[in-house]
Design an enzyme around this catalytic site. Sequence first.
Site, PDB file in Angstrom:
ATOM      1  N   GLU A 430       0.810  -1.215   0.000  1.00 52.69           N
ATOM      2  CA  GLU A 430       0.000   0.000   0.000  1.00 52.69           C
ATOM      3  C   GLU A 430       0.850   1.276   0.000  1.00 52.69           C
ATOM      4  O   GLU A 430       0.855   2.045   0.970  1.00 52.69           O
ATOM      5  CB  GLU A 430      -0.955   0.000   1.188  1.00 52.69           C
ATOM      6  N   GLU A 701      -5.349  -8.703   0.705  1.00 54.54           N
ATOM      7  CA  GLU A 701      -5.988  -8.363   1.980  1.00 54.54           C
ATOM      8  C   GLU A 701      -7.472  -8.144   1.759  1.00 54.54           C
ATOM      9  O   GLU A 701      -7.882  -7.480   0.797  1.00 54.54           O
ATOM     10  CB  GLU A 701      -5.400  -7.083   2.600  1.00 54.54           C
TER      11      GLU A 701
END
Length: 796
Positions: A430, A701
């Site tokens: 991320e 995720e």
Amino acid sequence: MSGLLSLGRRRKSSGNLSEQAYETSEPAPAAEPAGTESYVEEPRKPVGGLLGRVKRAQDRRRQAEPADEDDTAADNDTHAAHGRDQGTEISAAADGDESPSAAAAGDHISAHHEADAAAEDAEQAEQQQAVYGLAAGGSQGSEVYAADGEADQAEGEAASSYAEEASVSVQQTNEIEEEEEEYAPAEHDEQAKAEKGSKGMFGLLARARSGTFTAILGKPKDEAQLAAEAAAAEAAAAAEAEAAAAAEAAAAEAALRMEPEKEPPIRKFPRGFMWGTATSAYQIEGGYLDEGKGLSIWDAFCHTPGKITGNANADISTCHYYRFKEDVALMKAMGVKYYRMSIAWSRIFPNGRGKVNERGVAFYNRLINELIANRIMPVVTLYHWDLPLALQIEEDGWMNPKIVDHFVKYAKLCFSRFGDRVKYWITVNEPWCAAVLGHDSGGQHAPGRTVDPAREVYKVAHHMLIAHGRTYQMYQRVFKRKQRGKIGLALNGDWYEAKPAADLGEQRRNEKAAERALEFSIGWFARPLYQGDYPSLMRERCGDRLPRFTAEQRAMLVGSADFFGLNHYSSHLCEQPAWYKELAPQQDEEEREGKLMKLGAQLERIMTTVTGSKPAGSEIQEGDVAEEVQKVQVVEDDDEIPADPYIESTGYWQDISVDQSDDDVWKTTDMGWGVHPEGMRKMLNYIQKEFNPRGGIIITENGCAVAEDDVDEALKDIERAVYLKRYLTEVHKALLHDDVDVRGYFVWSLLDNFEWGYGYQKKFGLHYVDMQTLERIPKMSANWYAEVIKKNRLES
């Protein structure tokens, strides 16, 4: 024809009919009766020849009828066999533990990935991994499609030949009719016309009104008739095109609405689907200064009062550093096949560079070996936000281009020490969060900078992308041939769509806002990896504040991902905020020159004020000085030439200019994030369409935070299990209906852990952790997920 099509469908669905059955499905054409002359070879007769030919044609058609009956009988046999086979298949499916529809759905997806599963290398097979890749390939029965195609081609050629013969016959008929019309007696003429009107010429001419041969063949048409017919044909074509466009628009609208399809009661996933769970080093390891580990930016951030809810820190966290075997046992009990973990950079290089901490290397060797011993494949993230503090203090962290070299050296050591057992690597987790939350947004994440958010966020992201590209390039050159691993990024990709509005103009503005949200989030990082540059929309909004890649860097980045890692949690409705700013209008040369002259005059006045005398050659009078001193501030207002020709920005959030909200019907998690499972499917389709990623999509995720005030409430986490099931259902729909290449799914998270700025207040774990005793207890969601993994399917 019907028998052939029926058999073709049967073969495509089952793929097990013999070639002999296929070849004999169409009856052989009836033999031409002996002594029957063809139409072309018959001699002309001066009187009644046409009538005779018509009668002979009728005789030939009657003689061919038994062949048609045989054809029909063959069709009936084929359909009967088809029904018997279907009954057998259904009975067999009923005897098993899966419904026929579920088995078909699973087989459809599994067949889609068969080719790549067979092509996986021997080294990975030895490690007893089912498959690493599930790329789309040939499906079962694909050889049948080729046979059907040949049959269709042969049938088309026969039809074409038939049409050509018909055309010749009509032309010959015209010539004969012209000749016979001159000689035939009236009674023969009337009889021929009557028979032609009822039967047609060889069955090729339509039924005609009573009258002469001209009534059958049609009178010559004048120009007005031809023009009228052309206009009518053109109007019909236009209407047909309009109807097709309307149908296409309706289909597109239906696709956007994601109208429900008929769904199987059991959703079977492809063979070798990557079922896993995920954590990160800083959130679970603890031991923050043990065995030679250095400080990270999150260690410093957590120890700064007021930064973390409850002033919590991760000095101990879940103590995974000393209890990792217990955690691996939890994964084994669930049947997890893959475990996504991260390495703490400062545990390997305490200062981010220089001397290696061998005790840190030994810990990760023990952890990886324990996973392999329990038949769990590690998926390793190199950077999950915990930058060594020394690099931040001494070199400005990710804002300094030198960090790219440090990262590549760190990655190279990890590849050399662990790459013989690790086959999946993620360079950066991320990067959006590290850039925006760490360098804008009021310093929500470490390092907590708020100095120049309009530029720093883009510098940080730029250097992360280049570090990824350099690392990928180095791995391909040094390690790929021997280790045969795969490298990607994990990008956070929430779904964004326009907030519905009654006003058409407002709706369009909201659609543009949703587009900006997508491009300023997932597009920001994915487009350089798959298309070689940042989104054009970002360039338009940010101008020169957005760094530029060199040609060499663009070439390095394109294709530097072996899979697309997606972290998805929620969706958002977007609208344009009241404070939205359009791009600044470009100045023409005359306007720019005028502003430069004004600025020059103001500078002269400032110099005069400071020195007490005007510069040589100045036209400013001494008496103007006092008055102009009070106008010096005008330089900071309207007459200032902006440093950037685009919008004047206070930071990332000004650049994106989007108000985000949830639909009123959506539930929210304990994080306040909207629950909209359909957004997962939409995002998967968006990625597949926009980037078509090589190696497919791995959902690295997905999970939800649930309010759990005590252990009893935590262990009955029905809300989390429902969330996971609904999102996995949309993943399966994307696989089954949309042909999206999804290869794996990782639940966040294995354990309740340190949740960054929220401390230990937000619970994402499949396992409850008592933060006093550090005892781990499986929640209901862990048991539910274990059943999904075991059966490789979802059940109603």
